[in-house]
Design an enzyme around this catalytic site. Structure first.
Site, PDB file in Angstrom:
ATOM      1  N   HIS A  93       0.832  -1.205   0.000  1.00  0.00           N
ATOM      2  CA  HIS A  93       0.000   0.000   0.000  1.00  0.00           C
ATOM      3  C   HIS A  93       0.869   1.260   0.000  1.00  0.00           C
ATOM      4  O   HIS A  93       0.581   2.223  -0.713  1.00  0.00           O
ATOM      5  CB  HIS A  93      -0.918   0.006   1.222  1.00  0.00           C
ATOM      6  CG  HIS A  93      -1.732  -1.240   1.345  1.00  0.00           C
ATOM      7  ND1 HIS A  93      -1.928  -1.899   2.539  1.00  0.00           N
ATOM      8  CD2 HIS A  93      -2.373  -1.973   0.410  1.00  0.00           C
ATOM      9  CE1 HIS A  93      -2.671  -2.966   2.332  1.00  0.00           C
ATOM     10  NE2 HIS A  93      -2.941  -3.045   1.042  1.00  0.00           N
ATOM     11  N   ASP A 109      -5.639   5.072   0.815  1.00  0.00           N
ATOM     12  CA  ASP A 109      -5.867   3.774   0.182  1.00  0.00           C
ATOM     13  C   ASP A 109      -7.166   3.166   0.717  1.00  0.00           C
ATOM     14  O   ASP A 109      -7.852   3.755   1.554  1.00  0.00           O
ATOM     15  CB  ASP A 109      -4.644   2.850   0.332  1.00  0.00           C
ATOM     16  CG  ASP A 109      -4.463   2.296   1.737  1.00  0.00           C
ATOM     17  OD1 ASP A 109      -5.421   2.335   2.531  1.00  0.00           O
ATOM     18  OD2 ASP A 109      -3.358   1.819   2.061  1.00  0.00           O
ATOM     19  N   GLN A 130      14.722  -5.965  -5.374  1.00  0.00           N
ATOM     20  CA  GLN A 130      13.917  -6.575  -6.437  1.00  0.00           C
ATOM     21  C   GLN A 130      13.942  -5.797  -7.751  1.00  0.00           C
ATOM     22  O   GLN A 130      14.073  -6.385  -8.824  1.00  0.00           O
ATOM     23  CB  GLN A 130      12.466  -6.742  -5.952  1.00  0.00           C
ATOM     24  CG  GLN A 130      11.559  -7.365  -7.000  1.00  0.00           C
ATOM     25  CD  GLN A 130      10.324  -7.961  -6.385  1.00  0.00           C
ATOM     26  OE1 GLN A 130      10.415  -8.883  -5.586  1.00  0.00           O
ATOM     27  NE2 GLN A 130       9.155  -7.441  -6.750  1.00  0.00           N
ATOM     28  N   TRP A 189       0.284  -7.132  -6.689  1.00  0.00           N
ATOM     29  CA  TRP A 189       0.167  -6.169  -7.783  1.00  0.00           C
ATOM     30  C   TRP A 189       1.435  -5.339  -7.974  1.00  0.00           C
ATOM     31  O   TRP A 189       1.832  -5.057  -9.097  1.00  0.00           O
ATOM     32  CB  TRP A 189      -1.049  -5.273  -7.572  1.00  0.00           C
ATOM     33  CG  TRP A 189      -1.446  -4.547  -8.826  1.00  0.00           C
ATOM     34  CD1 TRP A 189      -1.524  -3.202  -9.012  1.00  0.00           C
ATOM     35  CD2 TRP A 189      -1.803  -5.142 -10.091  1.00  0.00           C
ATOM     36  NE1 TRP A 189      -1.921  -2.912 -10.305  1.00  0.00           N
ATOM     37  CE2 TRP A 189      -2.092  -4.082 -10.993  1.00  0.00           C
ATOM     38  CE3 TRP A 189      -1.900  -6.455 -10.554  1.00  0.00           C
ATOM     39  CZ2 TRP A 189      -2.477  -4.300 -12.324  1.00  0.00           C
ATOM     40  CZ3 TRP A 189      -2.279  -6.673 -11.873  1.00  0.00           C
ATOM     41  CH2 TRP A 189      -2.557  -5.611 -12.740  1.00  0.00           C
ATOM     42  N   ASN A 190       2.105  -4.948  -6.879  1.00  0.00           N
ATOM     43  CA  ASN A 190       3.345  -4.174  -7.035  1.00  0.00           C
ATOM     44  C   ASN A 190       4.412  -4.990  -7.757  1.00  0.00           C
ATOM     45  O   ASN A 190       5.073  -4.498  -8.681  1.00  0.00           O
ATOM     46  CB  ASN A 190       3.889  -3.725  -5.675  1.00  0.00           C
ATOM     47  CG  ASN A 190       3.134  -2.524  -5.153  1.00  0.00           C
ATOM     48  OD1 ASN A 190       2.846  -1.592  -5.885  1.00  0.00           O
ATOM     49  ND2 ASN A 190       2.799  -2.548  -3.886  1.00  0.00           N
ATOM     50  N   SER A 191       4.587  -6.244  -7.340  1.00  0.00           N
ATOM     51  CA  SER A 191       5.581  -7.108  -7.990  1.00  0.00           C
ATOM     52  C   SER A 191       5.233  -7.337  -9.456  1.00  0.00           C
ATOM     53  O   SER A 191       6.100  -7.348 -10.328  1.00  0.00           O
ATOM     54  CB  SER A 191       5.683  -8.458  -7.270  1.00  0.00           C
ATOM     55  OG  SER A 191       6.376  -8.303  -6.048  1.00  0.00           O
ATOM     56  N   GLU A 203       6.124  -4.210 -11.368  1.00  0.00           N
ATOM     57  CA  GLU A 203       7.590  -4.088 -11.463  1.00  0.00           C
ATOM     58  C   GLU A 203       8.122  -5.031 -12.538  1.00  0.00           C
ATOM     59  O   GLU A 203       9.006  -4.667 -13.322  1.00  0.00           O
ATOM     60  CB  GLU A 203       8.230  -4.404 -10.103  1.00  0.00           C
ATOM     61  CG  GLU A 203       8.064  -3.273  -9.095  1.00  0.00           C
ATOM     62  CD  GLU A 203       8.444  -3.663  -7.672  1.00  0.00           C
ATOM     63  OE1 GLU A 203       8.223  -2.836  -6.766  1.00  0.00           O
ATOM     64  OE2 GLU A 203       8.961  -4.781  -7.447  1.00  0.00           O
ATOM     65  N   ALA A 213      -4.606 -12.728  -0.450  1.00  0.00           N
ATOM     66  CA  ALA A 213      -5.235 -11.513  -0.980  1.00  0.00           C
ATOM     67  C   ALA A 213      -5.760 -11.782  -2.395  1.00  0.00           C
ATOM     68  O   ALA A 213      -6.299 -12.847  -2.669  1.00  0.00           O
ATOM     69  CB  ALA A 213      -4.278 -10.323  -0.909  1.00  0.00           C
ATOM     70  N   GLN A 238      -4.143 -12.274  -5.162  1.00  0.00           N
ATOM     71  CA  GLN A 238      -3.075 -12.759  -6.039  1.00  0.00           C
ATOM     72  C   GLN A 238      -3.565 -13.839  -7.015  1.00  0.00           C
ATOM     73  O   GLN A 238      -3.058 -13.934  -8.140  1.00  0.00           O
ATOM     74  CB  GLN A 238      -1.919 -13.281  -5.188  1.00  0.00           C
ATOM     75  CG  GLN A 238      -1.253 -12.157  -4.385  1.00  0.00           C
ATOM     76  CD  GLN A 238      -0.415 -12.663  -3.221  1.00  0.00           C
ATOM     77  OE1 GLN A 238      -0.170 -13.855  -3.068  1.00  0.00           O
ATOM     78  NE2 GLN A 238       0.023 -11.742  -2.360  1.00  0.00           N
TER      79      GLN A 238
END
Length: 481
Positions: free
Chosen positions: A24, A121, A356, A374-376, A379, A394, A396
Site C-alpha cells: 500500500h 488507500d 527486487q 500487484w506491485n511485484s 515491477e 489476498a 493474487q
C-alpha cells in the site's frame, strides 16, 4: 532586472495517508514523488507508525526531497484489539481505525498552506467524515488490479443480491471477464468472515471519494477500464471519476547497496542474457516447509540459473507481512541438505530480502517466479520480465489468472485446488514449468509480450502518455481549487 522570488506563491499542498504494508505504501509514495518532481507540489506523507517495519522506514527515507515531508502519526497500543492469528484485512482496518482518532488535529497542525486534497488507500476510508467537515476533498488510490477494482465497486450490489454464507458460483462483474470462485480471495468469498465485513465496509465507502486513482493502464487491463467507463451498471451507481495513472512502481533502489546486494548484482553481471529465474514471494509471502522443499528440488532438477529469496517456512502464507525486513536467518536450516552446495554457481540463495527492482531491471533476469502481488506484477512488466504465477493470499489468484489467460505474460503454477484450497506443487511439475518458461517456445512468446508492455508502460508514463496526462489533469484541478 530584479530576480523573481519563487517563494511568493506557495506550492499547492496535498497529503497522503496509507495503511501499513509495502504493497500500500509503495504506490502512494511513488505518486507523492511524481507530484513533487513533475507537477511542482508540496506533499505531507502521513505514516501510520503502528505495525511499521524496518523495510518501510528505509524506503520512505531513502531519497529525501525538500517538498516531501514525512509526518509520523503517534503509535497506538493495539494489544487488546489485534492478535497474530487475526485475518490481514481486519488487522489493517483496526490499526488504521485506532491510528486516525487524532486525525483532525494532525491535519490542522500540518505545515504549509491549506490542503487541496488528501489521497488515501482502500483501508483508510474512516477519514471521509473528518475531511468532509474540514472541506478537504478525499481521493482514493486503489493500489491493486483493475480486476479487483471493478469487483470491489460491484461487491455492495452483489452482497445485496446473494443469499447464504458463501459465494458459490462464478462471479460475473458487469462488462468484465467472469471470475472463478477459487480465484476469489477468501475475504470476498466467505461472507461470514470479519475480513469480508471490513472489506465490504470499505468498498461501500469508495463512492464517497471525489475521485479514484488506479494503478494500471489501458494496454494492461483494457476490459476492466472499459467497463468502468462505459458499462451501464458503473454509470448508474455513483462511481466517482476513475483516473488510471499506472504503472507506479518503486524506482531502482539507491546506488548505496549493502555488501550482499552488491554481490548479487555482480553475480548477475556474469550470467547470460535472460538466463536467470528470480524467485520471490513478496514482502509478506511465506511457504510451508514441505512446499519450500519441493520448490528447492524443482529448481535444482530444472538445471536453470536462479536467484531465490527465502525466509523461514510457516504454515501462514502472509507470515512476514508485519515484520518484513526485520528477519534474518540461516537458510541451510530449512532448505534440503546440501542444496546450497549442489547449486553453487548455478543458483544464489538470499535470506529474506533482495533489491527486487534492480534484479528485474538486470538484462540477465529472464523470468520471475512470483506471488503475483500487484506491485511485484507491475515491477516485472515495467522491466519486460514474464512470470510464473504462484499466488498465495489476498487478490493474487485473480492476478495470476488474468496475467496468464488474458495478458499472456505468465504461466500459472498449480497451487490452488478446485475448491480454492492450497495444494502443494511437486518438484517434477516445478521443473517442467521452469524449463518451459526459461527455454521453451511458450516462454519466448511470454517474454515478447512482456517486452511490448514494458515499452507501453514507458509511453503511458511519459509526457503526452495517457497515465501522465491523466495525473496532470487532476494536478491542474487541484492547483485551480
Amino acid at each position: 532586472m530584479g530576480s523573481i522570488d519563487n517563494q511568493t506563491t506557495p506550492k499547492p499542498h496535498v497529503a497522503f495517508l496509507s495503511s501499513p504494508g509495502m504493497g500500500h505504501i509503495t504506490p502512494l509514495f511513488e505518486l507523492a514523488i511524481r507530484l513533487v518532481t513533475q507537477h511542482d507540489f508540496q506533499v505531507s506523507f502521513l505514516v501510520i507508525t503502528t505495525a511499521f517495519t524496518p523495510a518501510q522506514s528505509e524506503y520512505l527515507n531513502a531519497n529525501p526531497h525538500p517538498d516531501l515531508h514525512i509526518v509520523d502519526l503517534p503509535p497506538v497500543d493495539m494489544s487488546g484489539l489485534v492478535s497474530d492469528d487475526m485475518e490481514l484485512g481486519t488487522r489493517l482496518s483496526l490499526i488504521v481505525q485506532e491510528s486516525i482518532r487524532p486525525f483532525r488535529s494532525i491535519l490542522s497542525e500540518l505545515k504549509g498552506p491549506k490542503l487541496r486534497a488528501l489521497v488515501i488507500d482502500i483501508f483508510c476510508t474512516g477519514v471521509f467524515e473528518i475531511c468532509n467537515e474540514l472541506a478537504i476533498p478525499v481521493y482514493s488510490f486503489f493500489t491493486a488490479s483493475g480486476v479487483l477494482f471493478t469487483l470491489s465497486l460491484y461487491l455492495p450490489s452483489m452482497d445485496r443480491e446473494v443469499e447464504g454464507d458463501q459465494y458459490v458460483e462464478t462471479v460475473k462483474v458487469p462488462g468484465c471477464n467472469p471470475i472463478r470462485i477459487q480465484d476469489l480471495q477468501e475475504p470476498v468469498w466467505n461472507r461470514n468472515s470479519d475480513d469480508y465485513k471490513w472489506y465490504l465496509f470499505h468498498c461501500r465507502r469508495l463512492f464517497m471519494a471525489t475521485g479514484i486513482f488506479i494503478n494500471t493502464w489501458e494496454d494492461l487491463e483494457p476490459v476492466s477500464l472499459k467497463a468502468v467507463k462505459h458499462e451501464p451498471f458503473f454509470l448508474n451507481i455513483p462511481t466517482p471519476p476513475v483516473h488510471p495513472i499506472g504503472p507506479l512502481v518503486k524506482q531502482i533502489e539507491p546506488a548505496v547497496m549493502v555488501k550482499y546486494e552488491k554481490e548479487m548484482i555482480a553475480w548477475l553481471d556474469k550470467q547470460p542474457k535472460d538466463s536467470v529465474l528470480y524467485v520471490s514471494f513478496g514482502s509478506g509471502g511465506t511457504l510451508t516447509r514441505e512446499q519450500l522443499t519441493e520448490l528447492a528440488w524443482g529448481l535444482e532438477l530444472s538445471r536453470q540459473r536462479f536467484i531465490m529469496v527465502v525466509r523461514k517456512p510457516s504454515d501462514y502464507a502472509a507470515a512476514t507481512f508485519f515484520n518484513v525486513g526485520s528477519e534474518s536467518d540461516d537458510p541451510r536450516t530449512y532448505l534440503p541438505d546440501g542444496f546450497i552446495e549442489r547449486t553453487k554457481g548455478v543458483g544464489l540463495v538470499v535470506s529474506s530480502w533482495a533489491p527486487q527492482v534492480a534484479v528485474l531491471n538486470h538484462p540477465s533476469t529472464g523470468a520471475f517466479l512470483s506471488h503475483c502481488g500487484w506491485n511485484s506484477t507491475l515491477e516485472s512488466l515495467k522491466h519486460g520480465v514474464p512470470m510464473i504465477g504462484w499466488p498465495m493470499y489476498a487478490e493474487q489468484r485473480m492476478n495470476a489468472t488474468m496475467l496468464s489467460n488474458e495478458v499472456g505474460v505468465a504461466v500459472k503454477m498449480h497451487v490452488v485446488g478446485d475448491k480454492g484450497e492450497t495444494v502443494v506443487a511437486r518438484r517434477e511439475e516445478i521443473k517442467r514449468v521452469v524449463q518451459m518458461v526459461m527455454e521453451g517456445e511458450e516462454g519466448k512468446k511470454m517474454r515478447s509480450r512482456a517486452k511490448e508492455l514494458e515499452a507501453s508502460s514507458r509511453t503511458t508514463l511519459s509526457r503526452g502518455g495517457t497515465s501522465y496526462e491523466t495525473l496532470a489533469r487532476v494536478a491542474e484541478s487541484w492547483k485551480l481549487g
